[in-house]
Design a protein around this motif. Sequence first.
Motif, short mmCIF file in Angstrom:
data_model
loop_
_atom_site.label_atom_id
_atom_site.label_comp_id
_atom_site.label_asym_id
_atom_site.label_seq_id
_atom_site.Cartn_x
_atom_site.Cartn_y
_atom_site.Cartn_z
N ALA A 165 0.81 -1.21 0.00
CA ALA A 165 0.00 0.00 0.00
C ALA A 165 0.84 1.26 0.00
CB ALA A 165 -0.93 0.00 1.21
N LEU A 166 2.07 1.17 0.54
CA LEU A 166 2.96 2.34 0.61
C LEU A 166 3.97 2.37 -0.53
CD1 LEU A 166 3.70 2.30 4.46
CD2 LEU A 166 2.10 3.78 3.23
N ARG A 167 3.78 1.53 -1.51
CA ARG A 167 4.70 1.51 -2.65
C ARG A 167 4.70 2.88 -3.32
NH1 ARG A 167 2.60 -2.28 -5.23
NH2 ARG A 167 3.81 -3.99 -4.27
N GLY A 168 5.92 3.39 -3.60
CA GLY A 168 6.06 4.71 -4.20
C GLY A 168 6.35 5.80 -3.19
N ASN A 169 6.27 5.49 -1.89
CA ASN A 169 6.62 6.45 -0.85
C ASN A 169 8.00 6.11 -0.28
OD1 ASN A 169 3.98 8.14 0.01
ND2 ASN A 169 3.38 6.09 -0.64
N ALA A 170 8.93 7.01 -0.47
CA ALA A 170 10.28 6.80 0.05
C ALA A 170 10.31 7.17 1.52
CB ALA A 170 11.29 7.65 -0.73
N HIS A 171 10.86 6.28 2.33
CA HIS A 171 10.97 6.49 3.77
C HIS A 171 9.62 6.88 4.37
CE1 HIS A 171 15.27 6.43 2.97
NE2 HIS A 171 15.08 7.39 2.06
N PRO A 172 8.62 6.03 4.24
CA PRO A 172 7.27 6.41 4.70
C PRO A 172 7.18 6.46 6.22
CG PRO A 172 7.27 4.12 4.01
CD PRO A 172 8.64 4.67 3.67
N VAL A 173 6.24 7.26 6.67
CA VAL A 173 5.89 7.37 8.08
C VAL A 173 4.47 6.81 8.25
CG1 VAL A 173 5.53 8.91 10.05
CG2 VAL A 173 7.37 9.36 8.41
N GLY A 191 14.94 -7.21 6.64
CA GLY A 191 16.05 -6.38 6.20
C GLY A 191 15.76 -4.91 6.21
N LYS A 192 14.66 -4.47 6.85
CA LYS A 192 14.32 -3.05 6.91
C LYS A 192 14.85 -2.44 8.20
CE LYS A 192 11.76 -3.40 3.15
NZ LYS A 192 12.11 -2.73 1.88
N ARG A 193 15.22 -1.16 8.08
CA ARG A 193 15.58 -0.38 9.27
C ARG A 193 14.34 0.39 9.70
NH1 ARG A 193 20.47 0.92 10.96
NH2 ARG A 193 19.81 3.08 11.34
N VAL A 194 13.95 0.21 10.97
CA VAL A 194 12.69 0.75 11.44
C VAL A 194 12.95 1.60 12.68
CG1 VAL A 194 10.35 0.21 12.21
CG2 VAL A 194 11.50 -1.31 10.60
N LEU A 195 12.28 2.76 12.71
CA LEU A 195 12.30 3.62 13.88
C LEU A 195 10.90 3.67 14.46
CD1 LEU A 195 13.56 5.75 15.80
CD2 LEU A 195 12.91 7.50 14.10
N GLY A 219 19.96 13.30 15.25
CA GLY A 219 19.73 14.73 15.35
C GLY A 219 20.05 15.20 16.75
N HIS A 220 19.09 15.81 17.39
CA HIS A 220 19.28 16.33 18.74
C HIS A 220 18.70 15.41 19.81
CE1 HIS A 220 15.50 17.73 17.02
NE2 HIS A 220 15.00 17.66 18.25
N VAL A 221 18.37 14.14 19.45
CA VAL A 221 17.86 13.17 20.41
C VAL A 221 18.68 11.90 20.30
CG1 VAL A 221 15.53 14.10 20.34
CG2 VAL A 221 16.17 12.28 18.77
N GLN A 222 18.45 10.99 21.22
CA GLN A 222 19.06 9.67 21.21
C GLN A 222 17.98 8.62 21.08
OE1 GLN A 222 21.39 9.59 24.82
NE2 GLN A 222 23.29 9.77 23.66
N VAL A 223 18.29 7.59 20.30
CA VAL A 223 17.36 6.48 20.12
C VAL A 223 18.02 5.22 20.66
CG1 VAL A 223 16.16 7.50 18.17
CG2 VAL A 223 18.17 6.09 17.75
N ALA A 224 17.19 4.33 21.22
CA ALA A 224 17.69 3.08 21.79
C ALA A 224 17.54 1.97 20.76
CB ALA A 224 16.90 2.72 23.05
N SER A 275 13.19 10.28 9.25
CA SER A 275 12.86 9.15 8.38
C SER A 275 13.92 8.88 7.32
CB SER A 275 11.51 9.41 7.68
OG SER A 275 11.61 10.52 6.81
N GLN A 276 14.80 9.86 7.04
CA GLN A 276 15.81 9.64 6.01
C GLN A 276 16.80 8.54 6.40
OE1 GLN A 276 15.51 11.13 3.03
NE2 GLN A 276 13.65 11.99 3.96
N ALA A 277 16.96 8.31 7.70
CA ALA A 277 17.91 7.29 8.16
C ALA A 277 17.28 5.91 8.28
CB ALA A 277 18.51 7.71 9.50
N TYR A 278 15.99 5.77 7.94
CA TYR A 278 15.30 4.50 8.12
C TYR A 278 14.45 4.19 6.90
CZ TYR A 278 16.62 5.18 12.99
OH TYR A 278 17.33 5.39 14.14
N ASP A 279 14.15 2.91 6.76
CA ASP A 279 13.25 2.50 5.68
C ASP A 279 11.78 2.76 6.03
OD1 ASP A 279 15.27 1.36 3.94
OD2 ASP A 279 15.46 -0.22 5.47
N LEU A 280 11.49 2.80 7.32
CA LEU A 280 10.10 2.99 7.75
C LEU A 280 10.10 3.58 9.16
CD1 LEU A 280 7.30 2.21 6.41
CD2 LEU A 280 7.20 0.38 8.09
#
Length: 556
Positions: A349-357, A389-393, A424-429, A463-468
Motif C-alpha cells: 500500500a505504501l509503494r512509491g513512498n520513500a521512507h514512509p511514516v 532487512g528493513k531499518r525501522v524507527l 539529530g538532537h535526540v538519542q534512540v535506543a 525518516s531519512q535514516a530508516y526504511d520505515l
Amino acid sequence: MSAHLPSSPQSGAFQQDLRGQGQETELEINLVSLWLGMRRVLPLVVLVAVSLALAAYLWTRAQPVVYEASATVIASSAQSQIGVVGGTVVSPLPVATVEKVLQSPLVLRPLIAAIQDNAAIAPAERQEIVVNLEQELSAAPAASRQRTVSVSADPVTGENSVYTLHARASSARAAQVLADQASAVLLAWDAQRTSRDVALAQTNFTLQLAQVNRRLALPGLSALERQTLVYRRATMQDNLAQLAFLASAQPGSLKPLSGAVAPVDPVVPSALRNAILLGALILLLGLGLAALRTVMHPYVQTEDDLLGLGLPVLAVLPRRRAWRASHQRDGEAQVQEAIGFLQVRLLGALRGNAHPVVLVAGVTEREAGGGGEVSRLTTELATSLAQAGKRVLIVEVARRPERSALPPHALVGGSERLIWHPLGHVQVAQLREGVHLLPAVHTAPVSGAADRPDLDQTLRSWSQAYDLVLLDSPPLLDQARGLSLGQLSDGVLIEARAGRTSLRDLRSVLRSASAVGLPLVGFIFDQASLSSRQTRQRHSQLLPAPATEIRTGEVR
C-alpha cells in the motif's frame, strides 16, 4: 509530510459511505456477533448463577422440617340436611365463608385455647403452634408465608362442597392433632350458628302460635275464619315440633368427612429443584441482558464487522493461548504469520513512498488494556520488518511520558543492555538489530508537541535514516494528537480489538479521519483478549529489560 497515499475512487466512495453513516442508523443483528458478545460474559453469568443456586440450595436445606396433615369436611345444602322448615330458617353457607371464618377470631381463639390444653402435643410444640396462631390472628402474614391452618375448597356436583383443612407443625403427631382440632372447632362454630338460627325461629313461631290462639278465642268468628286459624295453629305446632327436634340434634351445614392421618414425609420444598430453577432463571436473565447490551452497544466481534466499513482488513491476529506451552508456541507462530501478511500488504500500500511514516493507533484507551507504552502490535510489526532487512524507527507517542517503555534517565546515563545512537538532537535506543526506539520522555519532541510547526520537517529528517518510521500514537478517539500526527504521516493503521472496540466509536473515528483527510490504509483485527497483566508480560518479552544506569556502583 509532503507525500500521501494517492486518492482513489474507492477512498472517495468510502468517504461518501462515512457521511451516509452519520445521516442514517441501521440496526443489524448478526447472530455470530451476538453469540460472541454473549460468550464474553458467559463465564461471569454462569459463576453468578451457580453461586446463587448453591446459596438457594443451602438455604432451603437449612429450613426447619415441617409436616402437614389434612382433615376434610363436607358442606351440604340446608334443605337436604334439616328439612323443609330448617331449610328456610338456617342461613346457607357460601363457599368462601369457610376460609374467612377459619382465619377469624371465631375459630382461631377457641383453637388456641384447645391446643394449649391438649396433652397430645409436646409442650415446646404447643407453644410454637400457639405463637404462630396468635401472630396470624393479630396481623395477616406475608403472602410468601404458609399459614399454620388453612383450607382449600373442592366443589363437587350439586350443592355440596368438600373442604380440606391443612395443618402444619414441626412433628407428624402435632400436625395430625392440630388438623383434627381445627376441624372440631370449625364444626362446633357451624353447629352454634345453626342452633342460634333455630332458637330464633322457635321464638318467632311461638309468638305466632300465641297470636293464632288469641284470635281463636275471639267471639263472632265465621266458620271459614275459624277453620283457617285452626289450620295455621296446626302448622305452627308442626313447625315448633320440627325445630325442637333440630335443636336437640345440634344441626349444622358442615359434617365431618374424614379425620387427619399422621403424615409420613415432611413437606419442605425441594432444595435441588429450587437451586435448579433459580440457577436457570439467573442464567437466562444474564444471557438476555448480555444479548440486549450486545444489540444496543455493538462491538467488533468478527472480521465481517470491519469489512462493512469500507476499508480493507490487512491482518487478522489470532487469539493467544497462554495456558499451555505447546499452544502458546503454536499461537506465536500464527501471530508471526499474520504479522508477515500485514508487512507485505502495508509495504504494497505504501509503494512509491520513500521512507514512509506510518501511524499505528487504536480507537480508545480502555480497549488497549490500559497500555500507554509502545503497543504490542507496533513492536511485532517493527520486528517483522527488521527480519525482512528493513531499518525501522519506532517513535513512541505516549499519553504521559512517565508511562514510556523506557525510563527518562536511560537517555542520560547510558545502559548496560541498550545501545544508544544519536539522531539529530535526540538519542534512540537499539532494541534489536534494525529496530530503534525513540521513547516518549520529556526530551522527545513528539511526546507533547504534536502541533509544533517544525514537526513535519523533524519527522522527515528522522525518516531519512530508516526504511520505515512507525508512530505509536495514543487512541484516536481519546486525543486529538493522533489525528494531528496522522495528517503528517503517509498511512494510518487502525487496530480494532475483538469484543473491546465499539462499532460506534470506530465509526466516530472514521468520520473524524475522513473529515481531516487522514490517509487511512486499513484495519488490523486483533482477536486476542489479553488482560493488562498479560499485555505487560508480552511487552517484556518483545522489549529488552528496562535500562539501568550505573552510578557509584548502584543499580537503578
